[in-house]
Write a protein that holds these residues in place. Structure first.
Motif, short mmCIF file in Angstrom:
data_model
loop_
_atom_site.label_atom_id
_atom_site.label_comp_id
_atom_site.label_asym_id
_atom_site.label_seq_id
_atom_site.Cartn_x
_atom_site.Cartn_y
_atom_site.Cartn_z
N MET A 114 0.85 -1.19 0.00
CA MET A 114 0.00 0.00 0.00
C MET A 114 0.89 1.23 0.00
O MET A 114 1.87 1.30 0.75
CB MET A 114 -0.90 0.02 1.24
N VAL A 115 0.55 2.19 -0.85
CA VAL A 115 1.28 3.46 -0.88
C VAL A 115 0.27 4.56 -0.54
O VAL A 115 -0.70 4.78 -1.27
CB VAL A 115 1.92 3.74 -2.25
N GLU A 116 0.50 5.22 0.60
CA GLU A 116 -0.38 6.31 1.03
C GLU A 116 0.29 7.63 0.73
O GLU A 116 1.41 7.90 1.19
CB GLU A 116 -0.66 6.20 2.53
N TYR A 117 -0.39 8.46 -0.07
CA TYR A 117 0.19 9.76 -0.40
C TYR A 117 -0.90 10.79 -0.57
O TYR A 117 -2.08 10.50 -0.53
CB TYR A 117 1.07 9.67 -1.65
N SER A 118 -0.49 12.01 -0.74
CA SER A 118 -1.31 13.22 -0.87
C SER A 118 -1.74 13.75 0.50
O SER A 118 -1.24 14.76 0.96
CB SER A 118 -2.53 12.99 -1.76
N SER A 119 -2.67 13.05 1.18
CA SER A 119 -3.10 13.41 2.54
C SER A 119 -3.30 14.91 2.72
O SER A 119 -2.67 15.52 3.59
CB SER A 119 -2.08 12.88 3.56
N GLY A 137 4.55 9.83 -4.59
CA GLY A 137 3.73 8.69 -4.21
C GLY A 137 3.24 7.90 -5.41
O GLY A 137 3.32 6.66 -5.44
N TYR A 138 2.74 8.62 -6.42
CA TYR A 138 2.24 7.95 -7.63
C TYR A 138 3.36 7.17 -8.31
O TYR A 138 3.17 6.01 -8.71
CB TYR A 138 1.66 8.99 -8.59
N SER A 139 4.53 7.80 -8.46
CA SER A 139 5.63 7.16 -9.17
C SER A 139 6.15 5.93 -8.43
O SER A 139 6.45 4.90 -9.04
CB SER A 139 6.76 8.16 -9.41
N VAL A 140 6.26 6.02 -7.11
CA VAL A 140 6.71 4.87 -6.33
C VAL A 140 5.71 3.72 -6.46
O VAL A 140 6.09 2.55 -6.60
CB VAL A 140 6.91 5.26 -4.84
N ALA A 141 4.42 4.06 -6.45
CA ALA A 141 3.39 3.03 -6.63
C ALA A 141 3.54 2.35 -8.00
O ALA A 141 3.46 1.12 -8.12
CB ALA A 141 2.00 3.65 -6.49
N GLU A 142 3.78 3.16 -9.04
CA GLU A 142 3.94 2.60 -10.39
C GLU A 142 5.22 1.77 -10.50
O GLU A 142 5.26 0.76 -11.21
CB GLU A 142 3.93 3.73 -11.42
N GLY A 342 -4.59 -6.39 4.15
CA GLY A 342 -3.63 -7.45 4.45
C GLY A 342 -2.34 -7.34 3.67
O GLY A 342 -1.78 -8.34 3.19
N MET A 343 -1.81 -6.12 3.53
CA MET A 343 -0.63 -5.91 2.69
C MET A 343 0.65 -6.35 3.41
O MET A 343 0.73 -6.36 4.64
CB MET A 343 -0.52 -4.44 2.27
N ASP A 344 1.65 -6.72 2.59
CA ASP A 344 2.94 -7.10 3.14
C ASP A 344 3.77 -5.87 3.51
O ASP A 344 4.59 -5.93 4.43
CB ASP A 344 3.73 -7.93 2.11
N GLU A 345 3.58 -4.79 2.78
CA GLU A 345 4.30 -3.54 3.05
C GLU A 345 3.32 -2.37 2.98
O GLU A 345 2.34 -2.42 2.22
CB GLU A 345 5.43 -3.33 2.04
#
Length: 590
Positions: A114-119, A137-142, A342-345
């Motif tokens: 899971m990548v949490e960004y913007s907030s 955040g978007y780029s790391v997710a991609e 249930g994410m690993d990271e």
């Protein structure tokens, strides 16, 4: 070049009668000033050979030339063994692997992240700092998606608290029923306008109270406006219908405004969480911590954790009156997110001013025995400054994200028109091109710097068709597409086997071959910067190739021409794929 590891291990076994771990073999790319393509660092091997680095390198080099077909020559520079690899190896690797459709593709690895960004806060528009956060955040997710993870993009919206009450109260007092429709303002800009108005009126009241003899701190607490805002917050928490209705209305204005900005930035989310639904979470976790002896209660009833043994300090997790602090709800929200997915990271993209907070949060969850706590990661990033300095939102002088985007597109238009190469474009095509170049410049400039570093963003410097910029890489992609079109390129025609590879062609193959490894490096580091700079090096090398080889379009049909077209096509493919991971579109024409 990892194929050289196994024969090197065999060389050590044959020469020194000892088997060693693969980790002992350090492979590097040969430095440009020396002959060869692969370098083995032999210093660690001298413990086995009991000989000098030069003698060890000489012996291993002789063995590899005698026993490995691909190794054609070697030279020794101190403790470095430089190997020359046969051109046939590179050509075969290019034909069999690099040209394959699966090149650079990582199969699903079965792990969830899971990548949490913007907030964002719902009391003001997105600004330059948010832009870096969203793009990172978007780029790391991609990146993680490209590396085989199942990715969930999450936005935790800060939609409650005294900050939103300030905007609401100011709108009640001075808004005269103004709406986004009646004012022509985006909803987030309208709400932000009243946040600024509140602050100005609040400062006037503070100065008036100070003139009556109160101290600064007393005046800040006693100003009627802040007391009214605090009362409004209490009314909201009590579910007052009028206050809650106004809160919902103004937040909807903001969300509509945010969505426009998100769409313009090209970022998206799979799930939204709202602090108004999570701020009461975590109290069960506090009870759990008390039961386990991880937390302790002071005489006044407040609950704490003692982290002094871990090099931190004592941390409040629940006030004496039973109300939450930020760490409380973050504990609860972390558990809720894990229960949901249930994410690993789980990666939190948050500025470096929150470094300490996340150290504490992650440590508490570990001490509570949460099995998933080891997978939590704070992707900390530095501030963004402009040449004229840092700006503050409360004073209404924030670097607004929407204005920044518009300025970037306008600058891209101006610089593109100066080049005079788009006369045959339709107006719609021009408009799309300006947007792609402007946003490409913005995104690349912010992403090519390591996240932890503070950076100075210069809009004019970012939109340059030369140098380490997004537009330069985009222009290279467009140049290749034009070349392929003029040459009537057809994929997979013939087996490309030029008689001799030019040095720049060999360099191109070697650099293209690095793409999968670059994806892995960037994904593991949670940093798009290394990928961004790799794409620049690839674009730069292609332009050197373009100018050094005989004109490809004019070359008679044959294996050399097809090879060079294939090389060009794969370069365009890698640039396009890599830039998309950065959130950047590579135009077909420029």
């Amino acid at each position: 070049m990892n194929f050289i590891i196994a024969p090197t291990l065999e060389a050590i076994k044959q020469l020194y009668n000892e088997e060693v771990a693969e980790s002992l073999i350090n492979i590097q790319e040969t430095r440009k000033e020396f002959d060869g393509q692969v370098t083995i660092v032999v210093f660690p091997i001298t413990k086995i050979s009991k000989k000098s680095p030069e003698q060890t390198a000489q012996a291993i080099g002789e063995y590899l030339v005698a026993n490995v077909t691909e190794v054609t020559a070697f030279n020794v520079v101190k403790g470095f063994l430089n190997l020359s690899i046969a051109e046939s190896y590179f050509l075969q690797h290019f034909n069999d692997e690099i040209l394959a459709d699966s090149f650079g593709y990582y199969a699903p690895n079965g792990k969830k992240v899971m990548v949490e960004y913007s907030s964002p806060n719902t009391n003001k528009p997105l600004h330059l700092g948010h832009v870096r956060n969203n793009l990172l955040g978007y780029s790391v997710a991609e990146l993680l998606k490209a590396y085989g993870y199942e990715v969930t993009k999450v936005n935790l919206v800060n939609d409650r608290g005294i900050h939103i009450c300030k905007s609401m109260l100011a709108w009640q007092k001075w808004g005269n029923g103004e709406t986004p429709e009646s004012s022509g303002l985006k909803g987030d800009h309208l709400v932000g306008k009243y946040y600024v108005i509140f602050d100005k009126e609040y400062k006037k009241e503070i100065e008036a109270l100070k003139a009556e003899g109160q101290t600064e701190e007393e005046a800040k607490k006693n100003a009627p406006l802040i007391k009214e805002a605090q009362t409004m917050l209490q009314q909201w928490e009590a579910g007052d219908e009028v206050v809650v209705t106004l809160w919902k209305t103004m937040n909807e204005w903001v969300y509509a405004g945010f969505n426009v900005t998100y769409n313009n930035l090209g970022v998206d989310f799979d799930k939204f969480y709202y602090e108004s639904n999570t701020y009461l979470l975590g109290k069960d976790t506090v009870d759990e911590g008390l039961d386990k002896g991880v937390f302790f209660k002071k005489d006044d009833g407040s609950v704490w954790i003692d982290l002094t043994a871990d090099g931190l300090d004592q941390k409040l997790v629940l006030r004496a009156d039973g109300t939450s602090v930020y760490i409380t709800q973050d504990l609860g929200t972390a558990k809720m997110k894990y229960d949901d997915f249930g994410m690993d990271e789980s990666i939190y993209v948050v500025g470096n001013e929150q470094d300490y907070h996340f150290k504490v949060l992650f440590l508490i969850l570990e001490k509570l025995g949460k099995s998933w706590a080891k997978g939590l990661y704070h992707l900390s990033y530095g501030m963004v400054d402009l040449p004229n300095g840092k700006m503050k939102s409360r004073e209404g002088t924030v670097v607004d994200a929407d204005e920044l985007i518009a300025d970037m597109i306008a600058t891209a238009q101006e610089k593109t028109e100066d080049l005079g190469k788009i006369n045959d474009f339709t107006e719609d095509e021009k408009s799309e091109l300006y947007k792609n170049i402007g946003l490409g410049a913005l995104k690349y400039f912010l992403l090519k710097v390591e996240p932890k570093k503070r950076l100075l963003f210069d809009p004019n410097e970012s939109i340059d068709f030369q140098g380490n910029t997004g537009p330069f890489i985009q222009y290279t992609h467009a140049r290749i597409k034009s070349l392929l079109s003029k040459a009537g390129y057809q994929a997979n025609v013939g087996t490309p086997k030029p008689e001799d590879l030019l040095p720049v062609e060999l360099d191109m193959i070697m650099l293209l071959a690095k793409y999968p490894a670059e994806l892995e490096i960037a994904a593991k580091a949670h940093s798009p910067a290394s990928l961004a700079n790799y794409l620049y090096e690839l674009a730069k090398l292609f332009n050197k190739f373009y100018h050094e080889v005989p004109p490809i379009v004019k070359t008679e049909a044959g294996e050399a021409k097809q090879f060079r077209l294939n090389l060009s096509k794969k370069t365009a493919d890698v640039i396009k794929a890599g830039m998309l991971i950065l959130g950047i579109t590579s135009p077909e024409r420029m």
